[in-house]
Design a protein around this motif. Structure first.
Motif, PDB file in Angstrom:
ATOM      1  N   LEU A 134       0.829  -1.217   0.000  1.00  0.00           N
ATOM      2  CA  LEU A 134       0.000   0.000   0.000  1.00  0.00           C
ATOM      3  C   LEU A 134       0.860   1.262   0.000  1.00  0.00           C
ATOM      4  O   LEU A 134       0.442   2.304  -0.503  1.00  0.00           O
ATOM      5  CB  LEU A 134      -0.933  -0.005   1.227  1.00  0.00           C
ATOM      6  N   GLN A 135       2.102   1.155   0.528  1.00  0.00           N
ATOM      7  CA  GLN A 135       2.969   2.342   0.615  1.00  0.00           C
ATOM      8  C   GLN A 135       3.305   2.895  -0.769  1.00  0.00           C
ATOM      9  O   GLN A 135       3.731   4.030  -0.891  1.00  0.00           O
ATOM     10  CB  GLN A 135       4.235   2.060   1.411  1.00  0.00           C
ATOM     11  N   GLY A 136       3.049   2.115  -1.813  1.00  0.00           N
ATOM     12  CA  GLY A 136       3.330   2.584  -3.174  1.00  0.00           C
ATOM     13  C   GLY A 136       2.272   3.533  -3.716  1.00  0.00           C
ATOM     14  O   GLY A 136       2.435   4.108  -4.796  1.00  0.00           O
ATOM     15  N   PHE A 137       1.202   3.703  -2.963  1.00  0.00           N
ATOM     16  CA  PHE A 137       0.097   4.561  -3.406  1.00  0.00           C
ATOM     17  C   PHE A 137       0.070   5.835  -2.561  1.00  0.00           C
ATOM     18  O   PHE A 137       0.248   5.790  -1.354  1.00  0.00           O
ATOM     19  CB  PHE A 137      -1.229   3.816  -3.271  1.00  0.00           C
ATOM     20  N   SER A 138      -0.165   6.979  -3.201  1.00  0.00           N
ATOM     21  CA  SER A 138      -0.166   8.251  -2.446  1.00  0.00           C
ATOM     22  C   SER A 138      -1.519   8.514  -1.804  1.00  0.00           C
ATOM     23  O   SER A 138      -1.610   9.260  -0.823  1.00  0.00           O
ATOM     24  CB  SER A 138       0.167   9.414  -3.388  1.00  0.00           C
ATOM     25  N   HIS A 139      -2.581   7.935  -2.364  1.00  0.00           N
ATOM     26  CA  HIS A 139      -3.933   8.193  -1.847  1.00  0.00           C
ATOM     27  C   HIS A 139      -4.690   6.885  -1.706  1.00  0.00           C
ATOM     28  O   HIS A 139      -4.404   5.922  -2.426  1.00  0.00           O
ATOM     29  CB  HIS A 139      -4.686   9.139  -2.782  1.00  0.00           C
ATOM     30  N   ILE A 140      -5.659   6.882  -0.775  1.00  0.00           N
ATOM     31  CA  ILE A 140      -6.483   5.690  -0.559  1.00  0.00           C
ATOM     32  C   ILE A 140      -7.957   6.079  -0.502  1.00  0.00           C
ATOM     33  O   ILE A 140      -8.304   7.211  -0.114  1.00  0.00           O
ATOM     34  CB  ILE A 140      -6.100   4.942   0.743  1.00  0.00           C
ATOM     35  N   TRP A 141      -8.791   5.134  -0.925  1.00  0.00           N
ATOM     36  CA  TRP A 141     -10.235   5.251  -0.717  1.00  0.00           C
ATOM     37  C   TRP A 141     -10.542   4.660   0.657  1.00  0.00           C
ATOM     38  O   TRP A 141     -10.063   3.577   0.986  1.00  0.00           O
ATOM     39  CB  TRP A 141     -11.005   4.428  -1.742  1.00  0.00           C
ATOM     40  N   VAL A 142     -11.355   5.365   1.409  1.00  0.00           N
ATOM     41  CA  VAL A 142     -11.785   4.840   2.705  1.00  0.00           C
ATOM     42  C   VAL A 142     -13.310   4.745   2.686  1.00  0.00           C
ATOM     43  O   VAL A 142     -13.979   5.764   2.465  1.00  0.00           O
ATOM     44  CB  VAL A 142     -11.348   5.757   3.865  1.00  0.00           C
ATOM     45  N   SER A 143     -13.863   3.536   2.847  1.00  0.00           N
ATOM     46  CA  SER A 143     -15.318   3.475   3.023  1.00  0.00           C
ATOM     47  C   SER A 143     -15.588   3.244   4.503  1.00  0.00           C
ATOM     48  O   SER A 143     -14.880   2.478   5.160  1.00  0.00           O
ATOM     49  CB  SER A 143     -15.975   2.427   2.143  1.00  0.00           C
ATOM     50  N   PHE A 144     -16.575   3.965   4.996  1.00  0.00           N
ATOM     51  CA  PHE A 144     -16.819   4.011   6.442  1.00  0.00           C
ATOM     52  C   PHE A 144     -18.311   4.116   6.717  1.00  0.00           C
ATOM     53  O   PHE A 144     -19.113   4.229   5.798  1.00  0.00           O
ATOM     54  CB  PHE A 144     -16.074   5.207   7.047  1.00  0.00           C
ATOM     55  N   LEU A 145     -18.639   4.071   7.974  1.00  0.00           N
ATOM     56  CA  LEU A 145     -20.054   4.099   8.388  1.00  0.00           C
ATOM     57  C   LEU A 145     -20.383   5.453   9.010  1.00  0.00           C
ATOM     58  O   LEU A 145     -19.640   5.926   9.882  1.00  0.00           O
ATOM     59  CB  LEU A 145     -20.268   2.988   9.430  1.00  0.00           C
ATOM     60  N   PHE A 146     -21.467   6.073   8.574  1.00  0.00           N
ATOM     61  CA  PHE A 146     -21.952   7.273   9.268  1.00  0.00           C
ATOM     62  C   PHE A 146     -22.647   6.816  10.552  1.00  0.00           C
ATOM     63  O   PHE A 146     -23.863   6.933  10.701  1.00  0.00           O
ATOM     64  CB  PHE A 146     -22.934   8.027   8.378  1.00  0.00           C
ATOM     65  N   HIS A 147     -21.843   6.259  11.474  1.00  0.00           N
ATOM     66  CA  HIS A 147     -22.430   5.571  12.636  1.00  0.00           C
ATOM     67  C   HIS A 147     -23.251   6.487  13.533  1.00  0.00           C
ATOM     68  O   HIS A 147     -24.169   6.021  14.207  1.00  0.00           O
ATOM     69  CB  HIS A 147     -21.332   4.861  13.435  1.00  0.00           C
ATOM     70  N   GLN A 148     -22.979   7.777  13.510  1.00  0.00           N
ATOM     71  CA  GLN A 148     -23.737   8.687  14.369  1.00  0.00           C
ATOM     72  C   GLN A 148     -25.110   9.038  13.778  1.00  0.00           C
ATOM     73  O   GLN A 148     -25.900   9.715  14.432  1.00  0.00           O
ATOM     74  CB  GLN A 148     -22.934   9.956  14.640  1.00  0.00           C
ATOM     75  N   ASN A 149     -25.379   8.590  12.543  1.00  0.00           N
ATOM     76  CA  ASN A 149     -26.664   8.930  11.912  1.00  0.00           C
ATOM     77  C   ASN A 149     -27.545   7.716  11.635  1.00  0.00           C
ATOM     78  O   ASN A 149     -28.682   7.871  11.199  1.00  0.00           O
ATOM     79  CB  ASN A 149     -26.406   9.646  10.583  1.00  0.00           C
ATOM     80  N   LEU A 150     -27.024   6.529  11.887  1.00  0.00           N
ATOM     81  CA  LEU A 150     -27.748   5.312  11.482  1.00  0.00           C
ATOM     82  C   LEU A 150     -29.147   5.256  12.084  1.00  0.00           C
ATOM     83  O   LEU A 150     -30.114   4.887  11.414  1.00  0.00           O
ATOM     84  CB  LEU A 150     -26.962   4.078  11.893  1.00  0.00           C
ATOM     85  N   ALA A 151     -29.264   5.676  13.356  1.00  0.00           N
ATOM     86  CA  ALA A 151     -30.560   5.546  14.050  1.00  0.00           C
ATOM     87  C   ALA A 151     -31.632   6.421  13.406  1.00  0.00           C
ATOM     88  O   ALA A 151     -32.824   6.136  13.499  1.00  0.00           O
ATOM     89  CB  ALA A 151     -30.387   5.935  15.520  1.00  0.00           C
ATOM     90  N   GLN A 152     -31.203   7.506  12.679  1.00  0.00           N
ATOM     91  CA  GLN A 152     -32.192   8.413  12.084  1.00  0.00           C
ATOM     92  C   GLN A 152     -32.705   7.934  10.733  1.00  0.00           C
ATOM     93  O   GLN A 152     -33.540   8.575  10.112  1.00  0.00           O
ATOM     94  CB  GLN A 152     -31.627   9.821  11.959  1.00  0.00           C
ATOM     95  N   GLY A 153     -32.158   6.823  10.214  1.00  0.00           N
ATOM     96  CA  GLY A 153     -32.675   6.285   8.957  1.00  0.00           C
ATOM     97  C   GLY A 153     -32.331   7.164   7.768  1.00  0.00           C
ATOM     98  O   GLY A 153     -31.358   7.928   7.812  1.00  0.00           O
TER      99      GLY A 153
END
Ligand code: SAM
Length: 235
Positions: free
Chosen positions: A50-69
């Motif tokens: 991975l060190q050969g790449f300058s940028h990465i895609w990060v997929s993540f969870l909007f965990h603070q909003n899940l309860a609001q649907g």
């Protein structure tokens, strides 16, 4: 179809709350964060090469909003919060599966007994955000220079001037060793004008507050310029 997904790690960012976090990555480059890959996901093998790449895609969870649907129609701040567009025509944080996607600069990779730490620059995450996946950014396929950007075809205006009061300057000097990038971070965040859309263009004596690290930053807007008046520990 249902599929159980497992977080592969957690983000440690300078933003303890959602308010004032830039709306997209890369807008506040003074913000660095650590993506902590834990358990088997943190084994050195998982990031080999991975060190050969300058940028990465990060997929993540909007965990603070899940309860609001989610809603089919949303009001992007970019349109002043008045106009509605479809959720799939937006980067809203209220989505069917609550998944976010950000491209960030990869500064370094640190491996230790507890797992792997990816040091990244310019993220748009609240502290504690769960990470779902990491992928290298592939410029030859991910960059589409002639793509059309609809109602968000250019970066938001970030031209607001930021002044520090004499007291805030003193506090910055005092905090300088512990938070070396603090002045630049405050400046870049406030240049984005994090105030709610309906406050913009209005002058008032209101004192706004935001949290960065374990600090409370207070500022006022006068003649469309930001004036930082107080920087204190704790909130
Ligand atoms: N770049 C991502 C995307 O396009 O999917 C995120 C864009 S979203 C508009 C960025 C905002 O998400 C931030 O300004 C912050 O208010 C919010 N946010 C960040 N982390 C979050 C979390 N874990 N839960 C809920 N909201 C979050």
């Amino acid at each position: 179809m249902q599929h159980v997904i497992q977080a592969i790690g957690t983000i440690h960012s300078p933003y303890p709350q959602k308010f004032a976090i830039p709306r997209q990555p890369g807008l506040v480059t003074a913000a660095t964060a650590q993506i902590e890959l834990t358990d088997t996901y943190g084994h050195p093998d998982t990031t080999r090469g991975l060190q050969g790449f300058s940028h990465i895609w990060v997929s993540f969870l909007f965990h603070q909003n899940l309860a609001q649907g989610w809603q089919a129609l949303v009001r992007p701040p970019r349109l002043g919060g008045n106009e509605k567009v479809g959720v799939f025509a937006s980067r809203s944080t209220f989505r069917p599966n609550g998944i976010g996607l950000s491209v960030v600069k990869l500064l370094s990779i640190e491996q230790g007994n507890g797992g792997t730490l990816l040091h990244v620059q310019g993220g748009d995450w609240v502290d504690g955000t769960p990470v779902l996946d990491i992928k290298p950014y592939l410029p030859y396929v991910d960059a589409v220079p002639d793509a059309l950007g609809g109602y968000a075809s250019s970066a938001p205006d970030a031209a607001m001037t930021v002044h520090f009061s004499a007291q805030a300057q003193q506090q910055l000097t005092h905090l300088g060793d512990q938070y070396p990038q603090l002045a630049l971070l405050i400046e870049q965040v406030l240049q984005q004008d994090p105030r709610p859309a309906y406050h913009k263009g209005k002058s008032s004596d209101k004192v706004y507050g935001m949290q960065l690290f374990d600090l409370n930053i207070q500022w006022q807007v006068r003649d469309h310029e930001n004036h930082v008046v107080n920087i204190s520990k704790g909130f």
